[in-house]
Design a protein around this motif. Structure first.
Motif, mmCIF file in Angstrom:
data_model
loop_
_atom_site.group_PDB
_atom_site.id
_atom_site.type_symbol
_atom_site.label_atom_id
_atom_site.label_comp_id
_atom_site.label_asym_id
_atom_site.label_seq_id
_atom_site.Cartn_x
_atom_site.Cartn_y
_atom_site.Cartn_z
ATOM 1 N N TYR A 68 0.851 -1.175 0.000
ATOM 2 C CA TYR A 68 0.000 0.000 0.000
ATOM 3 C C TYR A 68 0.893 1.233 0.000
ATOM 4 O O TYR A 68 1.757 1.371 0.868
ATOM 5 C CB TYR A 68 -0.895 0.013 1.236
ATOM 6 C CG TYR A 68 -1.829 -1.175 1.323
ATOM 7 C CD1 TYR A 68 -3.120 -1.106 0.802
ATOM 8 C CD2 TYR A 68 -1.422 -2.372 1.915
ATOM 9 C CE1 TYR A 68 -3.979 -2.184 0.874
ATOM 10 C CE2 TYR A 68 -2.271 -3.458 1.994
ATOM 11 C CZ TYR A 68 -3.563 -3.364 1.476
ATOM 12 O OH TYR A 68 -4.409 -4.429 1.542
ATOM 13 N N LEU A 104 1.405 6.698 -10.019
ATOM 14 C CA LEU A 104 0.400 5.922 -10.751
ATOM 15 C C LEU A 104 1.039 5.117 -11.881
ATOM 16 O O LEU A 104 0.669 3.969 -12.121
ATOM 17 C CB LEU A 104 -0.673 6.857 -11.316
ATOM 18 C CG LEU A 104 -1.692 7.374 -10.303
ATOM 19 C CD1 LEU A 104 -2.460 8.556 -10.864
ATOM 20 C CD2 LEU A 104 -2.650 6.275 -9.897
ATOM 21 N N ALA A 117 2.632 2.144 -10.391
ATOM 22 C CA ALA A 117 1.657 1.164 -9.904
ATOM 23 C C ALA A 117 0.964 0.446 -11.061
ATOM 24 O O ALA A 117 0.549 -0.703 -10.929
ATOM 25 C CB ALA A 117 0.621 1.854 -9.026
ATOM 26 N N LEU A 177 0.593 -3.319 -6.161
ATOM 27 C CA LEU A 177 0.943 -2.005 -5.603
ATOM 28 C C LEU A 177 -0.313 -1.138 -5.672
ATOM 29 O O LEU A 177 -0.884 -0.938 -6.745
ATOM 30 C CB LEU A 177 2.084 -1.375 -6.409
ATOM 31 C CG LEU A 177 2.539 0.034 -6.005
ATOM 32 C CD1 LEU A 177 2.921 0.092 -4.528
ATOM 33 C CD2 LEU A 177 3.728 0.479 -6.842
ATOM 34 N N PHE A 178 -0.764 -0.671 -4.490
ATOM 35 C CA PHE A 178 -2.018 0.072 -4.417
ATOM 36 C C PHE A 178 -1.742 1.521 -4.041
ATOM 37 O O PHE A 178 -1.428 1.816 -2.888
ATOM 38 C CB PHE A 178 -2.954 -0.573 -3.385
ATOM 39 C CG PHE A 178 -3.011 -2.077 -3.490
ATOM 40 C CD1 PHE A 178 -3.485 -2.685 -4.646
ATOM 41 C CD2 PHE A 178 -2.552 -2.879 -2.455
ATOM 42 C CE1 PHE A 178 -3.520 -4.066 -4.759
ATOM 43 C CE2 PHE A 178 -2.586 -4.258 -2.550
ATOM 44 C CZ PHE A 178 -3.068 -4.858 -3.716
ATOM 45 N N PRO A 179 -1.856 2.450 -4.980
ATOM 46 C CA PRO A 179 -1.569 3.859 -4.679
ATOM 47 C C PRO A 179 -2.760 4.518 -3.992
ATOM 48 O O PRO A 179 -3.912 4.287 -4.373
ATOM 49 C CB PRO A 179 -1.358 4.468 -6.071
ATOM 50 C CG PRO A 179 -2.201 3.636 -6.976
ATOM 51 C CD PRO A 179 -2.234 2.248 -6.392
ATOM 52 N N LEU A 180 -2.494 5.335 -2.975
ATOM 53 C CA LEU A 180 -3.561 6.037 -2.260
ATOM 54 C C LEU A 180 -3.148 7.485 -2.045
ATOM 55 O O LEU A 180 -2.075 7.747 -1.493
ATOM 56 C CB LEU A 180 -3.819 5.364 -0.909
ATOM 57 C CG LEU A 180 -4.337 3.921 -0.965
ATOM 58 C CD1 LEU A 180 -4.274 3.281 0.419
ATOM 59 C CD2 LEU A 180 -5.754 3.886 -1.510
ATOM 60 N N LEU A 181 -3.979 8.407 -2.489
ATOM 61 C CA LEU A 181 -3.714 9.834 -2.281
ATOM 62 C C LEU A 181 -4.278 10.219 -0.922
ATOM 63 O O LEU A 181 -5.419 10.640 -0.812
ATOM 64 C CB LEU A 181 -4.369 10.657 -3.403
ATOM 65 C CG LEU A 181 -4.119 12.163 -3.405
ATOM 66 C CD1 LEU A 181 -2.655 12.467 -3.659
ATOM 67 C CD2 LEU A 181 -4.977 12.854 -4.453
ATOM 68 N N LEU A 198 -8.774 -4.468 -5.803
ATOM 69 C CA LEU A 198 -8.238 -3.309 -5.077
ATOM 70 C C LEU A 198 -7.263 -2.537 -5.962
ATOM 71 O O LEU A 198 -7.236 -1.308 -5.964
ATOM 72 C CB LEU A 198 -7.552 -3.763 -3.779
ATOM 73 C CG LEU A 198 -6.851 -2.644 -2.994
ATOM 74 C CD1 LEU A 198 -7.846 -1.547 -2.598
ATOM 75 C CD2 LEU A 198 -6.168 -3.194 -1.750
ATOM 76 N N HIS A 199 -6.450 -3.275 -6.731
ATOM 77 C CA HIS A 199 -5.492 -2.613 -7.613
ATOM 78 C C HIS A 199 -6.222 -1.725 -8.608
ATOM 79 O O HIS A 199 -5.899 -0.542 -8.768
ATOM 80 C CB HIS A 199 -4.653 -3.671 -8.349
ATOM 81 C CG HIS A 199 -3.541 -3.069 -9.164
ATOM 82 N ND1 HIS A 199 -3.500 -3.156 -10.529
ATOM 83 C CD2 HIS A 199 -2.449 -2.356 -8.807
ATOM 84 C CE1 HIS A 199 -2.426 -2.531 -10.974
ATOM 85 N NE2 HIS A 199 -1.754 -2.043 -9.946
ATOM 86 N N SER A 244 -7.986 1.196 -6.658
ATOM 87 C CA SER A 244 -7.095 2.227 -6.098
ATOM 88 C C SER A 244 -6.459 3.047 -7.220
ATOM 89 O O SER A 244 -6.281 4.257 -7.087
ATOM 90 C CB SER A 244 -6.036 1.601 -5.187
ATOM 91 O OG SER A 244 -5.194 0.736 -5.900
ATOM 92 N N LEU A 245 -6.137 2.404 -8.341
ATOM 93 C CA LEU A 245 -5.592 3.165 -9.473
ATOM 94 C C LEU A 245 -6.623 4.178 -9.969
ATOM 95 O O LEU A 245 -6.307 5.356 -10.167
ATOM 96 C CB LEU A 245 -5.233 2.224 -10.627
ATOM 97 C CG LEU A 245 -3.860 1.553 -10.617
ATOM 98 C CD1 LEU A 245 -3.738 0.637 -11.830
ATOM 99 C CD2 LEU A 245 -2.739 2.573 -10.627
ATOM 100 N N THR A 292 -7.301 6.980 -7.301
ATOM 101 C CA THR A 292 -6.185 7.898 -7.124
ATOM 102 C C THR A 292 -5.967 8.746 -8.377
ATOM 103 O O THR A 292 -5.681 9.936 -8.282
ATOM 104 C CB THR A 292 -4.926 7.103 -6.739
ATOM 105 O OG1 THR A 292 -5.215 6.351 -5.562
ATOM 106 C CG2 THR A 292 -3.760 8.019 -6.471
ATOM 107 N N ARG A 310 -7.578 17.274 -7.920
ATOM 108 C CA ARG A 310 -6.721 18.142 -7.119
ATOM 109 C C ARG A 310 -5.944 19.096 -8.019
ATOM 110 O O ARG A 310 -5.784 20.267 -7.728
ATOM 111 C CB ARG A 310 -5.772 17.262 -6.323
ATOM 112 C CG ARG A 310 -5.392 17.694 -4.971
ATOM 113 C CD ARG A 310 -6.518 17.794 -3.980
ATOM 114 N NE ARG A 310 -6.910 16.533 -3.385
ATOM 115 C CZ ARG A 310 -6.155 15.798 -2.596
ATOM 116 N NH1 ARG A 310 -4.943 16.175 -2.302
ATOM 117 N NH2 ARG A 310 -6.617 14.708 -2.077
#
Lengths: 212, 294
Positions: free
Chosen positions: A87, A100, A103, A109-113, B57-58, B61-62, B65, B72
């Motif tokens: 994570y 990103l 990932a 691989l889990f990207p989190l802002l 989840l991958h 989450s991609l 995000t 943003r």
């Protein structure tokens, strides 16, 4: 040539005349590659520096990792190459855009802002009992970040922390800053190892700790 | 391991193959503690097995995000200006209302603390009768405004680094937003000489100086920065000048390139260390770094 001190999936490989740390994965920032291996530059990565300086990180490969302060993904890409589910928490949008791309080609691989100072904003995504937390956040209150994120770590897990003295107080002596950080960690963690990373990163302290 | 709605995993109310619902859940959800989400996801039928869960989840989450980054980065300097002005208004009005409510409450209740904390406390009370009801209601509004102020501050924390990465890192999100607001935008700020940046927010003192009535101001709003406030008074002019110089460069880097430039920040830290070293060199018994004699 596997090295017992290194996690599985991290090896010292020949790049031209040099022997360097490397992992297997798609290149991220134009680093040298040799076959499917890509060099891990300890001067661009605190964790790379810790491995190069032979910290006992407790990493053996394949573990679940929470990475705080993933930035553009330079280091977390290497971590995802040898670890299991990873994570990656990063707060700033611009570097996250690059993260990103890293990932994209790594399916665990889990990207989190998200803001690493507010773990409740990602505790509904990041699982409990992770094997390792890698922390490289350049903000004030680095010890507080580590303490708040302890909720994710397994009882026998490892915190791998790179403390940047200048992020805490630019004018204080780094040694004083490090002493304060270590003292603050004591409440939550047992510090197993703490060494300066100066050979690769000026005014940084590498810390290996485990929950109390 | 609770399944309470607020402490559920991100996937709890997400239909399979609905990327936008997943995005919403990841971005806005929260939980006090983590749980074994992969196992719960399999148990509740969201995923077939752990591998399937991680694949989902991958993807989620991609997507989440990527969208969050795009949103943003779309935020611009004008949004930041609105946010910081709204935050100041909320703070001012919340304080005024809280003062009024607690002063009034003092005549009707026992144990009334002043300020926002007092208003929060009053808002929880059970009123008896019309007048008590008004006091409690007024307090609740003051407390709600204070919450809005905090929410605006959190928003500024989030969008300032997207609008101006260098300025936000150097000055902190709030001061960065204030400088941009005082200049009227990031571009006007980027075009100001550092001497102007140094005294932004001290216009009264500056004009008093220009009409010959006062010495020149050493600093404007940048006084709130630790580098200025934390430096002893006799060195604050130097500290403010050095900081303003780098802030002006940071604003230019943000406006013209938008890339984070580490060297700017290193330069400022070195300069600050040099200025603060003067206090030590003067051999003060107290190291003077806090300027606590001000």
């Amino acid at each position: 040539m596997p090295d017992p001190a290194l996690p599985d999936g991290v090896e010292r490989r020949e790049f031209g005349v040099e022997t360097r740390l490397a992992t297997r994965g798609s290149p991220v920032y134009g680093e040298p590659t040799a076959g499917e291996w890509r060099a891990w530059d300890p001067e661009r990565s605190k964790l790379g520096g810790m491995l190069e300086l032979e910290f006992d990180t407790g990493l053996s490969g394949g573990e679940t990792v929470l990475y705080l302060g993933a930035a553009a993904g330079t280091t977390v890409g290497h971590v995802a190459d040898f670890a299991g589910p990873t994570y990656a928490v990063e707060f700033a949008p611009r570097p996250t855009r690059d993260l990103l791309d890293v990932a994209e080609s790594r399916d665990r691989l889990f990207p989190l802002l998200k803001d690493a100072r507010k773990p409740e904003t990602y505790a509904h995504v990041v699982e409990n009992d992770v094997d390792a937390i890698v922390q490289d956040v350049a903000t004030r209150g680095q010890a507080a970040v580590a303490t708040r994120n302890a909720r994710f770590l397994a009882d026998d897990g490892r915190l791998l922390l790179a403390v940047k003295a200048r992020s805490e107080d630019v004018t204080a002596e780094p040694d004083d800053v490090f002493a304060d950080v270590l003292a603050e960690l004591e409440g939550t963690y047992e510090v197993l190892e703490a060494e300066r990373l100066d050979r690769f990163h000026e005014d940084h302290l590498g810390i290996v700790a485990t929950p109390r | 391991m609770t399944t309470d709605e607020s402490d559920a995993g991100w996937f709890a109310s997400v239909p399979p193959d609905d990327p936008d619902a997943a995005r919403d859940a990841i971005e806005r959800g929260s939980a006090e503690s983590p749980a074994n989400w992969p196992r719960l996801a399999v148990e509740t039928g969201f995923a077939d097995d752990a591998d399937d869960y991680y694949d989902r989840l991958h993807e989620a989450s991609l997507h989440a995000t990527r969208e969050a980054v795009a949103e943003r980065e779309r935020a611009d300097d004008q949004q930041l200006i609105h946010a910081v002005r709204a935050m100041d208004d909320c703070e001012r009005v919340a304080n005024e209302l809280a003062e009024r409510a607690t002063e009034w409450a003092g005549s009707r209740f026992d144990d009334v603390d002043p300020g926002i904390a007092g208003a929060r406390d009053l808002a929880e009370r059970e009123p008896s009768g019309d007048l008590d009801g008004r006091v409690v209601s007024l307090s609740a509004r003051a407390a709600a405004l204070a919450d809005e102020r905090d929410a605006l501050a959190a928003t500024i924390d989030r969008i300032a680094p997207a609008v101006a990465p260098n300025l936000a890192d150097m000055a902190g999100p709030e001061l960065a937003a204030r400088l941009i607001a005082l200049a009227g935008g990031l571009e006007p700020l980027a075009k100001k000489p550092s001497g102007t940046v140094q005294v932004l927010g001290a216009e009264d003192a500056l004009f008093a100086h220009l009409s010959g009535r006062a010495p020149s101001p050493k600093h404007g709003i940048i006084y709130t920065h630790e580098f200025v406030r934390g430096t002893r008074p006799e060195d604050r002019g130097s500290a403010a000048r050095a900081l303003a110089g780098k802030l002006a460069l940071a604003a230019r880097a943000d406006h013209y390139s938008g890339e984070y430039r580490e060297v700017l920040h290193e330069d400022l830290r070195e300069r600050m260390a040099t200025i603060r070293a003067r206090a030590d060199a003067d051999g003060d018994a107290d190291d003077g770094s806090e300027g606590d004699d001000a």
